[in-house]
Scaffold this motif. Structure first.
Motif, PDB file in Angstrom:
ATOM      1  N   ARG A  44      -4.909   6.387   0.281  1.00  0.00           N
ATOM      2  CA  ARG A  44      -3.360   5.919   0.037  1.00  0.00           C
ATOM      3  C   ARG A  44      -2.573   7.010   0.095  1.00  0.00           C
ATOM      4  NH1 ARG A  44      -4.789   1.335   1.168  1.00  0.00           N
ATOM      5  NH2 ARG A  44      -4.583  -0.416  -0.107  1.00  0.00           N
ATOM      6  N   VAL A  96      -2.477  -2.087   7.296  1.00  0.00           N
ATOM      7  CA  VAL A  96      -2.788  -0.973   6.361  1.00  0.00           C
ATOM      8  C   VAL A  96      -3.767  -0.187   7.439  1.00  0.00           C
ATOM      9  CG1 VAL A  96      -4.542  -2.222   5.166  1.00  0.00           C
ATOM     10  CG2 VAL A  96      -3.584   0.022   4.247  1.00  0.00           C
ATOM     11  N   PRO A 143       0.758  -1.244  -0.087  1.00  0.00           N
ATOM     12  CA  PRO A 143       0.020   0.040   0.064  1.00  0.00           C
ATOM     13  C   PRO A 143       0.991   1.321  -0.095  1.00  0.00           C
ATOM     14  CG  PRO A 143      -0.812  -1.766   1.639  1.00  0.00           C
ATOM     15  CD  PRO A 143       0.328  -2.143   0.999  1.00  0.00           C
ATOM     16  N   GLU A 183       2.088   2.080  -3.632  1.00  0.00           N
ATOM     17  CA  GLU A 183       0.860   2.772  -4.365  1.00  0.00           C
ATOM     18  C   GLU A 183       1.101   4.542  -3.864  1.00  0.00           C
ATOM     19  OE1 GLU A 183      -2.788  -0.068  -4.822  1.00  0.00           O
ATOM     20  OE2 GLU A 183      -2.242   0.446  -2.751  1.00  0.00           O
ATOM     21  N   ALA A 184       0.994   4.538  -2.596  1.00  0.00           N
ATOM     22  CA  ALA A 184       0.977   5.849  -1.977  1.00  0.00           C
ATOM     23  C   ALA A 184       2.150   7.050  -2.555  1.00  0.00           C
ATOM     24  CB  ALA A 184       1.041   5.745  -0.582  1.00  0.00           C
ATOM     25  N   TYR A 208     -10.187   5.956  -2.760  1.00  0.00           N
ATOM     26  CA  TYR A 208      -8.882   4.932  -2.249  1.00  0.00           C
ATOM     27  C   TYR A 208      -7.558   5.852  -2.719  1.00  0.00           C
ATOM     28  CZ  TYR A 208      -6.118   0.729  -3.455  1.00  0.00           C
ATOM     29  OH  TYR A 208      -4.981   0.110  -3.362  1.00  0.00           O
TER      30      TYR A 208
END
Length: 181
Positions: free
Chosen positions: A128, A149, A91, A94-95, A124
């Motif tokens: 993130r 997460v 995650p 992605e962030a 989303y």
């Protein structure tokens, strides 16, 4: 060949490289790396850095590549899309990819534009991006899977100087949160 470093965490690559190397020894590199020229004789890997590292471990002398002229923004977009398609993307990776798009000078991206590029919902993406506000010790704990997460998202509500790793991690271990994707 240089690797582009946006959103990859070294420990994730180190964990997956030996398995990929075994696969490459037996099957070869099936998908070409996406590269962009930096000069007449040097290239930057835009997508496929893990395959490239695994091929090096497997001692494969050549790998298939597709060379495309890309701007910095286009390369960043391609990396983000490739990362989002992976099953094992963290995650925070992605962030960091979403944050990197927001930090570009040209073109300017808004949080509303990123979902159109990535196929993710605005909520989303916004959620993130908050993960990039975690303090370094909490980021390390998150990558080490000492917190999940859900915990990480809760911790983004605290200022970085309030995110004390020892006390936070011990509390997180006692709190069971439902999976948060």
């Amino acid at each position: 060949m240089a690797c582009c470093h946006t959103g990859h965490h070294a420990s994730a690559t180190k964990r997956s490289a030996p398995q990929k190397a075994d696969s490459i020894r037996s099957q070869g590199v099936l998908s070409p790396l996406l590269v962009r020229p930096l000069s007449e004789k040097s290239f930057e890997i835009v997508a496929g850095a893990r395959r490239f590292r695994a091929a090096q471990i497997a001692e494969v002398p050549t790998v298939p590549v597709r060379s495309v002229n890309l701007s910095d923004a286009e390369a960043l977009e391609a990396q983000l899309i490739e990362n989002l398609q992976r099953r094992d993307v963290h995650p925070l990776e992605e962030a960091q990819g979403f944050r990197a798009l927001l930090n570009l000078d040209e073109p300017r991206y808004s949080v509303e534009q990123i979902p159109a590029k990535t196929g993710k919902s605005p909520a989303y993406v916004t959620t993130r991006i908050k993960l990039t506000e975690l303090s370094v010790p909490i980021v390390d704990a998150f990558y080490a899977e000492e917190i999940g997460v859900g915990h990480a998202l809760l911790l983004t509500k605290l200022q970085p100087d309030q995110q004390r790793p020892r006390s936070v991690i011990s509390i997180c271990r006692r709190i069971r949160l439902p999976p948060c994707y």
